[in-house]
Design a protein around this motif. Structure first.
Motif, mmCIF file in Angstrom:
data_model
loop_
_atom_site.group_PDB
_atom_site.id
_atom_site.type_symbol
_atom_site.label_atom_id
_atom_site.label_comp_id
_atom_site.label_asym_id
_atom_site.label_seq_id
_atom_site.Cartn_x
_atom_site.Cartn_y
_atom_site.Cartn_z
ATOM 1 N N GLY A 313 0.808 -1.212 0.000
ATOM 2 C CA GLY A 313 0.000 0.000 0.000
ATOM 3 C C GLY A 313 0.836 1.254 0.000
ATOM 4 O O GLY A 313 1.982 1.274 -0.453
ATOM 5 N N LYS A 314 0.274 2.317 0.549
ATOM 6 C CA LYS A 314 1.002 3.587 0.512
ATOM 7 C C LYS A 314 2.212 3.594 1.446
ATOM 8 O O LYS A 314 3.155 4.362 1.228
ATOM 9 N N CYS A 315 2.233 2.708 2.479
ATOM 10 C CA CYS A 315 3.439 2.602 3.313
ATOM 11 C C CYS A 315 4.632 2.174 2.458
ATOM 12 O O CYS A 315 5.738 2.692 2.609
ATOM 13 N N GLY A 325 7.232 3.789 9.161
ATOM 14 C CA GLY A 325 6.992 2.355 9.034
ATOM 15 C C GLY A 325 5.557 1.939 9.239
ATOM 16 O O GLY A 325 5.186 0.814 8.918
ATOM 17 N N GLY A 326 4.712 2.858 9.762
ATOM 18 C CA GLY A 326 3.325 2.504 10.018
ATOM 19 C C GLY A 326 3.210 1.485 11.144
ATOM 20 O O GLY A 326 4.131 0.717 11.399
ATOM 21 N N CYS A 327 2.085 1.471 11.835
ATOM 22 C CA CYS A 327 1.865 0.502 12.910
ATOM 23 C C CYS A 327 1.531 -0.845 12.294
ATOM 24 O O CYS A 327 0.476 -1.022 11.684
ATOM 25 N N ARG A 328 2.419 -1.800 12.462
ATOM 26 C CA ARG A 328 2.227 -3.129 11.870
ATOM 27 C C ARG A 328 1.083 -3.895 12.546
ATOM 28 O O ARG A 328 0.388 -4.682 11.888
ATOM 29 N N ALA A 329 0.875 -3.657 13.845
ATOM 30 C CA ALA A 329 -0.229 -4.322 14.549
ATOM 31 C C ALA A 329 -1.568 -3.786 14.077
ATOM 32 O O ALA A 329 -2.527 -4.545 13.888
ATOM 33 N N ARG A 330 -1.646 -2.490 13.871
ATOM 34 C CA ARG A 330 -2.897 -1.892 13.397
ATOM 35 C C ARG A 330 -3.198 -2.361 11.974
ATOM 36 O O ARG A 330 -4.344 -2.629 11.623
ATOM 37 N N THR A 335 -6.406 -5.717 8.251
ATOM 38 C CA THR A 335 -6.365 -6.419 6.964
ATOM 39 C C THR A 335 -5.970 -7.890 7.053
ATOM 40 O O THR A 335 -6.158 -8.639 6.087
ATOM 41 N N GLY A 336 -5.379 -8.302 8.168
ATOM 42 C CA GLY A 336 -4.839 -9.657 8.257
ATOM 43 C C GLY A 336 -3.444 -9.778 7.686
ATOM 44 O O GLY A 336 -2.856 -10.861 7.685
ATOM 45 N N ASP A 337 -2.878 -8.669 7.218
ATOM 46 C CA ASP A 337 -1.538 -8.647 6.628
ATOM 47 C C ASP A 337 -0.700 -7.625 7.375
ATOM 48 O O ASP A 337 -0.946 -6.424 7.283
ATOM 49 N N LEU A 339 2.132 -6.569 6.790
ATOM 50 C CA LEU A 339 2.957 -5.733 5.912
ATOM 51 C C LEU A 339 2.125 -4.755 5.094
ATOM 52 O O LEU A 339 2.663 -4.005 4.275
ATOM 53 N N SER A 340 0.817 -4.722 5.325
ATOM 54 C CA SER A 340 -0.040 -3.803 4.558
ATOM 55 C C SER A 340 0.063 -2.388 5.125
ATOM 56 O O SER A 340 0.742 -2.156 6.130
ATOM 57 N N GLU A 341 -0.616 -1.441 4.504
ATOM 58 C CA GLU A 341 -0.481 -0.045 4.916
ATOM 59 C C GLU A 341 -1.172 0.223 6.246
ATOM 60 O O GLU A 341 -2.157 -0.426 6.611
ATOM 61 N N GLU A 342 -0.647 1.179 6.970
ATOM 62 C CA GLU A 342 -1.233 1.643 8.229
ATOM 63 C C GLU A 342 -2.602 2.255 7.949
ATOM 64 O O GLU A 342 -2.734 3.165 7.124
ATOM 65 N N PRO A 343 -3.664 1.784 8.596
ATOM 66 C CA PRO A 343 -5.008 2.277 8.284
ATOM 67 C C PRO A 343 -5.335 3.650 8.854
ATOM 68 O O PRO A 343 -6.285 4.287 8.387
ATOM 69 N N LEU A 344 -4.589 4.124 9.848
ATOM 70 C CA LEU A 344 -4.903 5.414 10.458
ATOM 71 C C LEU A 344 -3.847 6.461 10.099
ATOM 72 O O LEU A 344 -3.207 7.028 10.982
#
Length: 350
Positions: A313-315, A325-330, A335-337, A339-344
């Protein structure tokens, strides 16, 4: 492949027990009194410290649950100190009296963090799920101060207490905290039930902007955790911090980055499971089955987190990936991934 060159572990949050005397609404662990089967014995705890100290000298955060419910906690702390590890503790403060505070100092614990999530007893006690916890924490703080124990205030921010954050910050200053660390709610554990209380991306940005501006003149150390955008905001402002007024302040922010999980930080659970952080419950290995060093160096999850080229994603296309790096837990919860982009995050990469 863009992998950080320095991935030596610098900080470990170690859940020495999941037992707790409180029932906090946002708790990652959803803890209660226990007992919990499978917790590491004293012998295994000391062996783990030996293992960690072989290759690194990280800060060890003794956490829980409530670490003071573990009867051998000071033996563990003293042993870590003897191995030249910096031992600190996260506690709710309600079990701290002057005798306990002295034992902390004698065991080499160098700082305590106390969670304060409301400006007064009414708001804090509601957050913590038990009446009298605000008063108990304040008594604990006075006991720490009486023996010269350094302490910081930690605050988890939700929509419930967002409007109080400045008052809580003023309280931290008033009672003599060495630092104030804010945590942005990650909806895991019992906190999943509070997903609707997570602040919006816009409030997130505004809060971190205020916190950054406050850090430029504040006499104590300020740090944002589970809020990696803070470091993007710092770089966007391109302002170096003013010289610290107290020795407990300092240029802490410039020496770190946003999400540290699996890069220079990890979490070890009460049963020895190693995770990127307490909120990202991915089993990267267990110290009861492998050495800590082996898990840290060889976990596929950790290797992926260190490779920014794998972020989605945009991260993945953001120019601030190395400082945020975005919050990996969030990301994982949304998303269940992991490594996906930070949603907030409101920021759109250039």
């Amino acid at each position: 492949m863009t992998i950080p060159t320095d991935n030596k572990v610098r900080m470990i949050a170690w859940e020495v027990t999941r037992s707790c005397n409180l029932n906090c609404v946002h708790c990652r662990a959803a803890s209660h009194r226990g007992p919990y089967p499978g917790e590491l014995s004293t012998e295994k705890c000391l062996r783990l410290i030996d293992d960690i100290a072989k290759d690194s000298q990280p800060v060890i955060i003794l956490t829980g649950g409530e670490p003071l419910l573990r009867p051998d906690i000071f033996e563990i702390a003293a042993y870590g100190t003897s191995k030249r590890l910096r031992m600190v503790m996260a506690t709710n403060g309600t079990l701290v009296d002057e005798l306990t505070a002295r034992k902390m100092i004698d065991s080499g614990i160098q700082r305590l963090s106390i969670s304060i999530d409301g400006k007064d007893a009414e708001s804090h006690d509601a957050f913590r799920g038990e009446p009298g916890t605000f008063e108990g924490a304040m008594r604990g703080i006075e006991a720490m101060k009486s023996v010269g124990m350094e302490f910081q205030i930690n605050t988890t921010i939700t929509t419930v207490n967002l409007h109080q954050i400045k008052d809580i910050h003023d309280l931290a200053l008033k009672i003599g905290a060495a630092a104030h660390h804010i945590f942005l709610l990650v909806p895991t554990g019992r906190g999943k039930d509070l997903a609707q209380q997570a602040i919006t991306a816009a409030d997130y940005e505004e809060t971190l902007m205020w916190f950054h501006q406050e850090s430029l003149t504040c006499a104590i150390q300020l740090k944002a955790t589970c809020a990696p955008h803070y470091f993007r905001i710092m770089h966007q402002n391109k302002i170096k911090r003013a010289p610290p007024v107290k020795k407990t302040g300092g240029h802490f922010q410039e020496s770190t980055r946003g999400c540290l999980g699996g890069i220079t930080f990890c979490f070890i659970s009460h049963i020895g499971q190693v995770q990127p952080c307490g909120y990202l419950e991915l089993n990267c290995g267990n110290v009861q089955k492998k050495s800590f060093g082996e898990v840290w160096e060889n976990s596929d999850v950790f290797r992926n987190l260190r490779d920014y080229g794998k972020y989605g994603g945009k991260c993945g296309r953001c120019e601030f990936i190395k400082v945020c790096g975005g919050c990996r837990a969030r990301a994982y919860e949304a998303t269940g991934d992991y490594l996906s982009e930070e949603p907030l995050c409101l920021y759109e990469p250039k």
